[in-house]
Design an enzyme around this catalytic site. Structure first.
Site, PDB file in Angstrom:
ATOM      1  N   PHE A   1       1.076  -2.836   4.640  1.00 41.86           N
ATOM      2  CA  PHE A   1       1.242  -4.414   5.188  1.00 41.86           C
ATOM      3  C   PHE A   1       2.839  -4.698   5.060  1.00 41.86           C
ATOM      4  O   PHE A   1       3.370  -4.243   3.996  1.00 41.86           O
ATOM      5  CB  PHE A   1       0.491  -5.363   4.481  1.00 41.86           C
ATOM      6  CG  PHE A   1      -0.914  -5.288   5.101  1.00 41.86           C
ATOM      7  CD1 PHE A   1      -1.347  -4.704   6.192  1.00 41.86           C
ATOM      8  CD2 PHE A   1      -1.871  -6.198   4.363  1.00 41.86           C
ATOM      9  CE1 PHE A   1      -2.581  -4.723   6.680  1.00 41.86           C
ATOM     10  CE2 PHE A   1      -2.961  -6.422   4.881  1.00 41.86           C
ATOM     11  CZ  PHE A   1      -3.546  -5.818   5.991  1.00 41.86           C
TER      12      PHE A   1
ATOM     13  N   LYS B   1      -9.776   7.882   1.282  1.00 47.30           N
ATOM     14  CA  LYS B   1     -10.230   6.470   0.807  1.00 47.30           C
ATOM     15  C   LYS B   1     -11.643   6.115   1.023  1.00 47.30           C
ATOM     16  O   LYS B   1     -12.311   5.428   0.348  1.00 47.30           O
ATOM     17  CB  LYS B   1      -9.358   5.492   1.719  1.00 47.30           C
ATOM     18  CG  LYS B   1      -7.933   5.399   1.409  1.00 47.30           C
ATOM     19  CD  LYS B   1      -7.352   4.396   2.180  1.00 47.30           C
ATOM     20  CE  LYS B   1      -5.679   4.155   1.515  1.00 47.30           C
ATOM     21  NZ  LYS B   1      -4.648   5.198   2.249  1.00 47.30           N
TER      22      LYS B   1
ATOM     23  N   HIS C   1      -9.432   1.942  -1.359  1.00 50.41           N
ATOM     24  CA  HIS C   1      -8.132   1.632  -0.874  1.00 50.41           C
ATOM     25  C   HIS C   1      -7.511   1.107  -2.286  1.00 50.41           C
ATOM     26  O   HIS C   1      -7.838  -0.221  -2.456  1.00 50.41           O
ATOM     27  CB  HIS C   1      -7.941   0.768   0.312  1.00 50.41           C
ATOM     28  CG  HIS C   1      -6.515   0.704   0.487  1.00 50.41           C
ATOM     29  ND1 HIS C   1      -5.310   1.231  -0.118  1.00 50.41           N
ATOM     30  CD2 HIS C   1      -5.941   0.314   1.870  1.00 50.41           C
ATOM     31  CE1 HIS C   1      -4.235   1.178   0.443  1.00 50.41           C
ATOM     32  NE2 HIS C   1      -4.241   0.269   1.857  1.00 50.41           N
TER      33      HIS C   1
ATOM     34  N   HIS D   1      -3.213   7.706   5.729  1.00 54.91           N
ATOM     35  CA  HIS D   1      -3.400   6.675   5.205  1.00 54.91           C
ATOM     36  C   HIS D   1      -5.032   5.890   5.494  1.00 54.91           C
ATOM     37  O   HIS D   1      -5.465   5.694   4.320  1.00 54.91           O
ATOM     38  CB  HIS D   1      -2.293   5.533   5.827  1.00 54.91           C
ATOM     39  CG  HIS D   1      -2.334   4.151   5.397  1.00 54.91           C
ATOM     40  ND1 HIS D   1      -2.211   4.212   3.908  1.00 54.91           N
ATOM     41  CD2 HIS D   1      -2.522   3.151   5.755  1.00 54.91           C
ATOM     42  CE1 HIS D   1      -2.122   2.673   3.492  1.00 54.91           C
ATOM     43  NE2 HIS D   1      -2.283   2.158   4.767  1.00 54.91           N
TER      44      HIS D   1
ATOM     45  N   CYS E   1       0.868  -1.186  -0.020  1.00 52.22           N
ATOM     46  CA  CYS E   1       0.172  -0.014   0.024  1.00 52.22           C
ATOM     47  C   CYS E   1       0.858   1.272  -0.134  1.00 52.22           C
ATOM     48  O   CYS E   1       0.384   2.275  -0.154  1.00 52.22           O
ATOM     49  CB  CYS E   1      -0.867   0.113   1.140  1.00 52.22           C
ATOM     50  SG  CYS E   1      -1.734  -1.614   1.171  1.00 52.22           S
TER      51      CYS E   1
ATOM     52  N   GLU F   1      -2.490   5.530  13.583  1.00 54.19           N
ATOM     53  CA  GLU F   1      -2.251   6.699  12.645  1.00 54.19           C
ATOM     54  C   GLU F   1      -2.329   7.886  13.592  1.00 54.19           C
ATOM     55  O   GLU F   1      -1.636   8.904  13.473  1.00 54.19           O
ATOM     56  CB  GLU F   1      -2.956   6.660  11.357  1.00 54.19           C
ATOM     57  CG  GLU F   1      -2.530   7.977  10.469  1.00 54.19           C
ATOM     58  CD  GLU F   1      -2.994   7.633   9.054  1.00 54.19           C
ATOM     59  OE1 GLU F   1      -3.754   6.962   8.901  1.00 54.19           O
ATOM     60  OE2 GLU F   1      -2.327   8.518   8.327  1.00 54.19           O
TER      61      GLU F   1
END
Lengths: 83, 405
Positions: free
Chosen positions: B391, B327, B332, B295, B163, B306
């Site tokens: 990830f 997003k 995403h 994010h 990502c 976050e």
């Protein structure tokens, strides 16, 4: 029946977690076994195959111990039998 | 040599717009592109929603014969590049072509083509797969196709860090232009996620929402996958101004870190370290930052981590900056996320409007920043961050500065 389910659950967990089945008891908690969320979804995947059930996403975070799993599997099997 | 770097072109294709102006219209109106998936048989999935590019027809963009060589992800890379290069109005010369870099990001590359090919082989028992499979599947197909289309002969490569892929791609391209290793760069990313095998792997992770995507909201149930692509044209600020190009924003800083923590669980320290590195790279103490494009995946784990990371980096200033997750509208898009969100961030700086976090219902004490719920806000900010945390614990953050006025 619960006894048989417990044994099958422990066998699935032992295989996936690469540990001795004797080290997992019906009373074991995920914390004691050192399982994180990724182990949790991995174990759920094994259980879904073993028992031919679907464990819903929202139920998974509620499971904290082997006893929780056995109870959950019993309920899913009962629902499947009734359907 | 340490040159300032301008963004002079933007291009995008996404669930909420096939070009920059329609993308911005959706963002500024807080209009999500999350709908029931149509590219796959929904009855096979636990989740039903996705952010697909609606009514996408490759033949509106490419000759029939061209599409034979292009996986959907590579098509998105080319479509975004076409718009970005057009806007930048680059005057190509052989010298500039040799001094231009291409850096693309993608997480899955052409896995749709792999999925289709292996279905023929394993399931339908056909003995052969399509002979164009390798050039379709390779993750660098986007970068290679861009280089061939524009005759660009400088350094070109592809980054795959899940990502964070396209933030890593844009950041490296930025550093090349800043250092003088390149005089122009096309950087961004693309992703095509809506095919059976790949979606099944995400379903198995149990992070995809069975509802919609509600970042920072207490009732959030996970992420919603999206597809698309976005590209930026970068060049030295001074020469961009000298040739009369429109400077859309300055790309001012790039920071990276690795969590060294857990393969899927986020780390507050890792995310904070990437933000700190990006600010240091931009020679910024953080006080100028007025907006963070988060994010903000909408998963249980990301959003509180976050929030903590932003608080740890900005201290009391965290109360004065706005944070939103777009997003919630374009989904995403994994390896395209950093590029699509860079476009959103640059447009926010340029238009003096902060895009909202859509689908927000309920405050979560663990995500207690100003998340611009549901409605865009007219606020002029002088600088902004765009966060990507992957990830695997690989983090990449970009700093953009406004050039207005």
């Amino acid at each position: 029946m619960p006894q048989e389910i417990t044994e099958r659950v422990i066998k699935v967990m032992a295989t996936i977690l690469h540990r001795d089945a004797a080290s997992i008891t019906p009373e074991s908690t995920f914390e004691e076994l050192g399982l994180d969320s990724l182990d949790g979804i991995h174990v759920a995947f094994g259980l879904e195959s073993e028992f031919d059930v679907d464990i819903p996403d929202e139920e998974l975070p509620k499971l904290k111990s082997v006893a929780d799993i056995v109870k959950g599997i019993q309920e899913l099997l009962a629902r499947k039998g009734a359907a | 040599m340490h040159r300032r770097v301008a963004v002079t072109g933007l291009g995008i294709i996404s669930a909420i717009g096939n070009n920059v102006s329609s993308f911005w219209e959706s963002l500024s109106q807080g209009r999500p592109g999350i709908r029931e998936m149509e590219l796959v048989d929904r009855s096979q999935f636990r989740f039903q929603m996705g952010a697909e590019v609606p009514n996408y027809d490759p033949l509106e963009w490419f000759e029939g014969r061209e599409t034979e060589l292009l996986d959907r992800f590579a098509q998105f890379a080319l479509i975004a590049t076409r718009e970005a290069v057009g806007q930048a109005a680059i005057q190509w010369t052989p010298e500039l072509r040799a001094r231009t870099a291409i850096v693309t990001g993608t997480s899955a590359g052409g896995q749709k083509s792999a999925d289709d090919g292996f279905y023929e082989f394993y399931y339908k028992r056909n003995k052969r797969v399509n002979p164009l499979s390798v050039p379709r599947i390779m993750a660098n197909a986007g970068a290679s196709q861009i280089s061939m289309r524009y005759g660009i002969t400088g350094p070109a490569w592809t980054v795959s860090t899940a990502c964070s892929s396209s933030n890593h791609a844009i950041g490296q391209a930025f550093w090349m232009v800043r250092s003088g290793a390149a005089d122009c760069a096309i950087a961004g990313g693309s992703e095509a996620v809506f095919h059976f095998g790949f979606l099944k792997t995400w379903e198995a992770m149990r992070v995809v929402s069975t509802d919609t995507c509600r970042p920072f909201s207490r009732d959030r149930k996970g992420l919603i996958l999206g597809e698309g692509g976005a590209m930026l044209v970068l060049e030295p600020l001074e020469s961009a101004r000298a040739r009369g190009a429109t400077v859309l924003a300055e790309l001012a800083g790039f920071g990276m870190s690795a969590d060294a923590h857990h393969i899927t669980q986020p780390s507050v320290e890792g995310a904070a370290a990437a933000m700190r590195c990006a600010l240091a790279d931009a020679d910024s103490n953080g006080e100028e930052i007025g907006y963070i494009n988060a994010h903000g995946t909408g998963t249980a784990a990301n959003d509180p981590a976050e929030t903590k990371a932003i608080r740890s980096v900005f201290g009391p200033h965290a109360e004065r900056l706005a944070v939103s997750s777009t997003k919630s509208m374009h989904g995403h898009t994994l390896g395209a996320a950093g590029a699509i969100e860079s476009v959103a961030t640059i447009l926010a700086l340029r238009n003096g409007v902060l895009p909202p976090t859509a689908n927000y219902t309920t405050p979560d004490p663990e995500c207690d920043l100003d998340v611009v719920p549901n409605v865009a806000r007219e606020t002029r900010v002088s600088a902004a961050l765009s966060n990507s945390f992957a990830f695997g614990g690989l983090n990449a953050v970009l700093v953009f500065r406004s050039v207005n006025g």
